[in-house]
Design a protein around this motif. Structure first.
Motif, PDB file in Angstrom:
ATOM      1  N   HIS A 124      14.175   7.108 -10.848  1.00 34.39           N
ATOM      2  CA  HIS A 124      14.247   8.265 -11.740  1.00 34.39           C
ATOM      3  C   HIS A 124      15.636   8.435 -12.319  1.00 34.39           C
ATOM      4  O   HIS A 124      15.793   8.813 -13.480  1.00 34.39           O
ATOM      5  CB  HIS A 124      13.836   9.535 -10.987  1.00 34.39           C
ATOM      6  CG  HIS A 124      14.008  10.778 -11.792  1.00 34.39           C
ATOM      7  ND1 HIS A 124      13.096  11.184 -12.733  1.00 34.39           N
ATOM      8  CD2 HIS A 124      15.025  11.702 -11.822  1.00 34.39           C
ATOM      9  CE1 HIS A 124      13.520  12.295 -13.308  1.00 34.39           C
ATOM     10  NE2 HIS A 124      14.683  12.628 -12.767  1.00 34.39           N
ATOM     11  N   GLY A 125      16.658   8.157 -11.536  1.00 28.99           N
ATOM     12  CA  GLY A 125      18.026   8.395 -11.979  1.00 28.99           C
ATOM     13  C   GLY A 125      18.529   9.746 -11.497  1.00 28.99           C
ATOM     14  O   GLY A 125      18.006  10.331 -10.542  1.00 28.99           O
ATOM     15  N   ALA A 126      19.553  10.244 -12.158  1.00 27.06           N
ATOM     16  CA  ALA A 126      20.197  11.486 -11.738  1.00 27.06           C
ATOM     17  C   ALA A 126      19.206  12.649 -11.736  1.00 27.06           C
ATOM     18  O   ALA A 126      18.290  12.706 -12.561  1.00 27.06           O
ATOM     19  CB  ALA A 126      21.379  11.791 -12.651  1.00 27.06           C
ATOM     20  N   TYR A 127      19.400  13.562 -10.827  1.00 27.52           N
ATOM     21  CA  TYR A 127      18.517  14.715 -10.710  1.00 27.52           C
ATOM     22  C   TYR A 127      19.333  15.934 -10.303  1.00 27.52           C
ATOM     23  O   TYR A 127      20.440  15.824  -9.769  1.00 27.52           O
ATOM     24  CB  TYR A 127      17.423  14.471  -9.661  1.00 27.52           C
ATOM     25  CG  TYR A 127      17.958  14.339  -8.247  1.00 27.52           C
ATOM     26  CD1 TYR A 127      18.028  15.435  -7.395  1.00 27.52           C
ATOM     27  CD2 TYR A 127      18.425  13.112  -7.769  1.00 27.52           C
ATOM     28  CE1 TYR A 127      18.542  15.322  -6.108  1.00 27.52           C
ATOM     29  CE2 TYR A 127      18.935  12.987  -6.487  1.00 27.52           C
ATOM     30  CZ  TYR A 127      18.983  14.098  -5.664  1.00 27.52           C
ATOM     31  OH  TYR A 127      19.498  13.983  -4.393  1.00 27.52           O
ATOM     32  N   GLY A 128      18.814  17.100 -10.584  1.00 30.73           N
ATOM     33  CA  GLY A 128      19.391  18.340 -10.092  1.00 30.73           C
ATOM     34  C   GLY A 128      18.679  18.760  -8.830  1.00 30.73           C
ATOM     35  O   GLY A 128      17.454  18.626  -8.714  1.00 30.73           O
ATOM     36  N   VAL A 129      19.442  19.267  -7.874  1.00 31.04           N
ATOM     37  CA  VAL A 129      18.833  19.644  -6.599  1.00 31.04           C
ATOM     38  C   VAL A 129      17.746  20.689  -6.816  1.00 31.04           C
ATOM     39  O   VAL A 129      16.700  20.671  -6.167  1.00 31.04           O
ATOM     40  CB  VAL A 129      19.916  20.170  -5.635  1.00 31.04           C
ATOM     41  CG1 VAL A 129      19.274  20.690  -4.346  1.00 31.04           C
ATOM     42  CG2 VAL A 129      20.911  19.069  -5.315  1.00 31.04           C
ATOM     43  N   GLY A 130      17.952  21.598  -7.761  1.00 30.36           N
ATOM     44  CA  GLY A 130      16.946  22.609  -8.037  1.00 30.36           C
ATOM     45  C   GLY A 130      15.644  22.045  -8.559  1.00 30.36           C
ATOM     46  O   GLY A 130      14.601  22.718  -8.507  1.00 30.36           O
ATOM     47  N   GLY A 132       0.809  -1.217   0.000  1.00 31.02           N
ATOM     48  CA  GLY A 132       0.000   0.000   0.000  1.00 31.02           C
ATOM     49  C   GLY A 132       0.835   1.256   0.000  1.00 31.02           C
ATOM     50  O   GLY A 132       0.321   2.347   0.239  1.00 31.02           O
ATOM     51  N   CYS A 133       2.134   1.118  -0.288  1.00 27.10           N
ATOM     52  CA  CYS A 133       3.040   2.279  -0.325  1.00 27.10           C
ATOM     53  C   CYS A 133       3.996   2.104  -1.495  1.00 27.10           C
ATOM     54  O   CYS A 133       4.693   1.091  -1.575  1.00 27.10           O
ATOM     55  CB  CYS A 133       3.811   2.406   0.988  1.00 27.10           C
ATOM     56  SG  CYS A 133       4.927   3.839   1.043  1.00 27.10           S
ATOM     57  N   GLU A 134       4.009   3.050  -2.407  1.00 27.79           N
ATOM     58  CA  GLU A 134       4.931   2.981  -3.539  1.00 27.79           C
ATOM     59  C   GLU A 134       6.330   3.436  -3.114  1.00 27.79           C
ATOM     60  O   GLU A 134       6.492   4.156  -2.127  1.00 27.79           O
ATOM     61  CB  GLU A 134       4.430   3.854  -4.687  1.00 27.79           C
ATOM     62  CG  GLU A 134       3.121   3.399  -5.309  1.00 27.79           C
ATOM     63  CD  GLU A 134       2.734   4.270  -6.484  1.00 27.79           C
ATOM     64  OE1 GLU A 134       3.637   4.637  -7.273  1.00 27.79           O
ATOM     65  OE2 GLU A 134       1.541   4.605  -6.603  1.00 27.79           O
ATOM     66  N   VAL A 135       7.320   3.025  -3.915  1.00 30.76           N
ATOM     67  CA  VAL A 135       8.715   3.412  -3.660  1.00 30.76           C
ATOM     68  C   VAL A 135       9.295   4.001  -4.936  1.00 30.76           C
ATOM     69  O   VAL A 135       9.189   3.402  -6.012  1.00 30.76           O
ATOM     70  CB  VAL A 135       9.557   2.197  -3.197  1.00 30.76           C
ATOM     71  CG1 VAL A 135      11.028   2.581  -3.122  1.00 30.76           C
ATOM     72  CG2 VAL A 135       9.064   1.700  -1.852  1.00 30.76           C
ATOM     73  N   VAL A 136       9.909   5.194  -4.803  1.00 35.50           N
ATOM     74  CA  VAL A 136      10.568   5.873  -5.930  1.00 35.50           C
ATOM     75  C   VAL A 136      11.962   6.295  -5.485  1.00 35.50           C
ATOM     76  O   VAL A 136      12.109   6.904  -4.408  1.00 35.50           O
ATOM     77  CB  VAL A 136       9.778   7.114  -6.397  1.00 35.50           C
ATOM     78  CG1 VAL A 136      10.536   7.836  -7.510  1.00 35.50           C
ATOM     79  CG2 VAL A 136       8.388   6.719  -6.860  1.00 35.50           C
ATOM     80  N   LEU A 163      10.225  17.241  -9.023  1.00 35.10           N
ATOM     81  CA  LEU A 163      10.212  15.784  -9.171  1.00 35.10           C
ATOM     82  C   LEU A 163       9.378  15.131  -8.073  1.00 35.10           C
ATOM     83  O   LEU A 163       8.672  14.139  -8.324  1.00 35.10           O
ATOM     84  CB  LEU A 163      11.646  15.253  -9.146  1.00 35.10           C
ATOM     85  CG  LEU A 163      12.507  15.622 -10.354  1.00 35.10           C
ATOM     86  CD1 LEU A 163      13.947  15.179 -10.143  1.00 35.10           C
ATOM     87  CD2 LEU A 163      11.944  14.993 -11.622  1.00 35.10           C
ATOM     88  N   ALA A 164       9.447  15.679  -6.869  1.00 37.43           N
ATOM     89  CA  ALA A 164       8.639  15.129  -5.779  1.00 37.43           C
ATOM     90  C   ALA A 164       7.156  15.258  -6.112  1.00 37.43           C
ATOM     91  O   ALA A 164       6.362  14.335  -5.867  1.00 37.43           O
ATOM     92  CB  ALA A 164       8.964  15.834  -4.474  1.00 37.43           C
ATOM     93  N   ALA A 165       6.777  16.393  -6.690  1.00 40.11           N
ATOM     94  CA  ALA A 165       5.376  16.574  -7.077  1.00 40.11           C
ATOM     95  C   ALA A 165       5.005  15.660  -8.234  1.00 40.11           C
ATOM     96  O   ALA A 165       3.907  15.087  -8.268  1.00 40.11           O
ATOM     97  CB  ALA A 165       5.133  18.036  -7.451  1.00 40.11           C
ATOM     98  N   ARG A 166       5.927  15.493  -9.174  1.00 39.05           N
ATOM     99  CA  ARG A 166       5.657  14.635 -10.344  1.00 39.05           C
ATOM    100  C   ARG A 166       5.369  13.200  -9.930  1.00 39.05           C
ATOM    101  O   ARG A 166       4.448  12.554 -10.450  1.00 39.05           O
ATOM    102  CB  ARG A 166       6.848  14.690 -11.283  1.00 39.05           C
ATOM    103  CG  ARG A 166       6.825  13.670 -12.419  1.00 39.05           C
ATOM    104  CD  ARG A 166       8.102  13.782 -13.231  1.00 39.05           C
ATOM    105  NE  ARG A 166       8.287  12.629 -14.106  1.00 39.05           N
ATOM    106  CZ  ARG A 166       9.374  12.446 -14.868  1.00 39.05           C
ATOM    107  NH1 ARG A 166      10.354  13.340 -14.856  1.00 39.05           N
ATOM    108  NH2 ARG A 166       9.478  11.368 -15.623  1.00 39.05           N
TER     109      ARG A 166
END
Length: 645
Positions: free
Chosen positions: A538-544, A516-520, A549-552
């Motif tokens: 997701h892979g690499a991300y920019g801090v900005g 009942g809980c997804e993992v990303v 991304l959290a909302a996506r």
């Protein structure tokens, strides 16, 4: 010497010709219809006094045609020719160094010195002009004289601002192509024609000639001419650009560039020059180092880094800025510490900063080597980005990435034993004795959390330790919290190595199917581990981009799964900045940050380390924390079984 106005520069250039040329010489001056009468009057007077030959163009012909007239006159004599711009300033005893290759090898067509602005011969960065005063240029040439002049470098082309041309080559190719009129690229074309005849063109590292650059045409017209004539060169010599790129890629002049560049940094410094000892592995320590270097360049004028763990044992980097303020790096590698010391010798005032030395092949000797650079008045700072000074295992973890406290030298496990290149074991007591002088002699030992200070002070009790937490490198916007009852999504943040919790993430991914809980995962994971579906990576991300991304992905709660007592934990602070609930294991800088956030009323959970093996318990806590964090204004959560909230 072609001349077009700029009388003060011409006067300075010719004064240096007379004062600094100790061999017999002749001069051909070509006035290209200078716009002011003062210039031609001065040239007539100077030519009369020094027996020079003066050619006066009735109209402006451009640099190429004027240079050709001068070459035609020079060919009446049997000697090599030096093509000299009116904005090039010769140092003392220049002639033997510039002409020597022509006299020693009949197949060398041209010779170019190093300069602040000479394309392939530019110092400290090829192709980029650098600011330098006349006095600084003279001092840099005195330094360059100590370099190995016989280590001349063959290059695809010379540069015509100060170019010695052999008599034999000129007999075969006596002039520049008028197609390049009024100028730029003509010497490249000449050099390619002679390369086709089997000649070569060289740079000499033991001569430095200042060049103001662009004085004949001005910067705007210069760029126009370069674009036009570069297209012509590309059409005639399709491989030329590739050859230049290959030359720059291997850059056989890089040691000379670095040596003279460091000498320039000493001349222009506004304080003690920082010299860092750093690693080549990237990460938070390197991000911090880059930020410090940017400040150093703005404050002092330059910064130096000795990196370990790269293609060479030691890579020396000179960080500096160009005339337009652009930050640049000139670097060269070596296996020889003696060369490192020689390259750094010009720097008389130093500020030594230990950043991180993980990755070196023989790190137990690094403290002594780095301390050898410290003079009596130099300051030393130690930055505690990890625990390498406490153990060769920088994370202090035991087998299976288990935290069992600070290892004791008398009964430390094999994870805290280093090996030298000859195979000899270095026990923990010897390791700490090797690092102790570096720590004890440091005026400042900077820890980035009180948790790191506590561990460090337990080993180095006399160290002058202070706590200076990092600021985030990039601002992280706070998220608008999802509505109450939103589907729980656990966001795992960061690039996960074993000590960063890769195994924890893998277990959570396997356990999340019916939880009942997804993992990303926002970040990468060690290749030895995998995240099976339905978990997402997701892979690499920019801090900005973190909040976006959290909302996506609909993330409702963060987990920082790191298993070692981090000295700060950027990812923890980044996650906290989003305003979402966060869980960390109860140790190190990550727990310290979460406790501080909890005191401010943030929704957080400190997980006992034992839960690292219990993914279902972590997922249960994520569900509870997600719902509680969004549904309630009161941010004190009810404790779940086995979890401190």
């Amino acid at each position: 010497m072609p001349v077009y106005g700029n009388l003060s520069l011409v006067q300075d250039a010719l004064t240096r010709v007379v004062a600094h040329t100790e061999i017999p010489w002749r001069m051909v001056l070509v006035d290209d219809a200078s716009p002011d009468t003062e210039t031609v009057l001065f040239l007539r007077n100077w030519a009369s006094r020094h027996g020079a030959h003066l050619i006066e163009n009735e109209r402006n012909l451009g640099f190429v045609s004027s240079a050709n007239l001068g070459l035609e006159q020079a060919m009446l004599w049997p000697d090599p020719v030096v093509l000299l711009n009116s904005d090039a300033f010769l140092p003392e005893a220049w002639a033997p160094r510039l002409l020597r290759p022509l006299l020693e090898d009949p197949r060398i067509a041209s010779v170019t010195p190093l300069s602040n602005d000479a394309e392939l011969g530019s110092v400290p960065s090829p192709g980029l002009a650098a600011l330098v005063t006349f006095d600084e240029a003279q001092a840099l040439d005195r330094f360059a004289q100590n370099l190995n002049g016989r280590a001349q470098v063959v290059a695809p082309t010379s540069v015509g601002f100060c170019m010695a041309m052999s008599r034999t080559a000129l007999e075969l190719e006596p002039s520049f192509d008028p197609a390049f009129t009024p100028g730029y690229g003509e010497e490249v074309d000449w050099c390619q024609r002679l390369r086709a005849r089997g000649f070569s063109h060289v740079y000499v590292p033991d001569l430095y000639v200042a060049h103001l650059g662009g004085q004949s045409f001005g910067q705007t017209q210069k760029h126009i001419l370069i674009r036009r004539n570069s297209a012509l060169l590309a059409k005639r010599y399709p491989r030329f650009d590739v050859e230049v790129c290959m030359f720059l890629r291997r850059d056989p002049l890089v040691t000379a560039r670095l040596a003279v560049g460091i000498a320039r940094a000493e001349l222009q410094r506004n304080g003690a020059v920082p010299i860092y000892l750093g690693h080549s592995m990237g990460g938070g320590a390197d991000i911090d180092l880059q930020r410090r270097l940017a400040t150093d360049v703005a404050r002092v004028g330059a910064g130096l880094v000795i990196r370990v763990g790269g293609n060479y044992r030691f890579t020396i980097e000179l960080h500096h800025s160009q005339a337009d303020g652009t930050l640049c790096v000139t670097s060269a590698g070596t296996e020889d510490w003696d060369l490192v010391e020689r390259l750094l010798a010009p720097v008389s005032r130093r500020e030594l900063v230990y950043s991180c030395a993980v990755g070196d092949i023989d790190p137990v000797v690094l403290p002594e080597l780095f301390l050898s650079l410290k003079g009596p008045e130099d300051r030393l700072t130690v930055l505690v980005h990890d625990y390498f000074a406490l153990s060769p295992n920088m994370t202090l973890l035991e087998e299976n990435e288990q935290w069992q406290g600070l290892p004791e030298p008398t009964h430390a496990s094999s994870r805290h034993v280093a090996r030298r290149p000859n195979g000899r074991a270095v026990p923990l007591v010897e390791w700490r004795n090797a690092w102790r002088p570096l720590v004890d002699r440091a005026e400042r030992v900077i820890c980035f959390s009180s948790a790191a200070k506590m561990l460090f002070a337990e080993v180095y009790k006399d160290a002058r330790i202070e706590v200076c937490p990092h600021n985030l490198h990039v601002a992280v916007p706070a998220l608008t919290r999802p509505a109450p009852g939103a589907h729980p999504v656990l966001g795992i943040l960061g690039n996960l190595a074993p000590h960063k919790g890769a195994a924890v993430a893998e277990r959570l991914a396997r356990a999340c199917r019916n939880s009942g809980c997804e993992v990303v995962l926002l970040g990468e994971i060690d290749p030895a581990y995998r995240l099976p579906l339905p978990a997402r990576k997701h892979g690499a991300y920019g801090v900005g981009d973190l909040s976006r991304l959290a909302a996506r992905y609909g993330i409702t709660c963060w987990l920082i799964p790191s298993l070692w007592p981090e000295t700060f934990s950027f990812t923890t602070h980044e996650a906290l900045a989003t305003g979402l609930p966060i869980m960390v294991f109860d140790l190190g800088g990550q727990a310290e940050a979460v406790r501080a956030a909890e005191a401010r009323g943030a929704p957080v959970a400190l997980l006992p380390l034992g839960l690292a093996e219990d993914p279902q318990a972590i997922l249960t806590r994520a569900r509870h924390l997600s719902h509680w964090g969004f549904a309630r204004e009161t941010l004190r959560a009810p404790a779940a079984s086995g979890v401190r909230a």
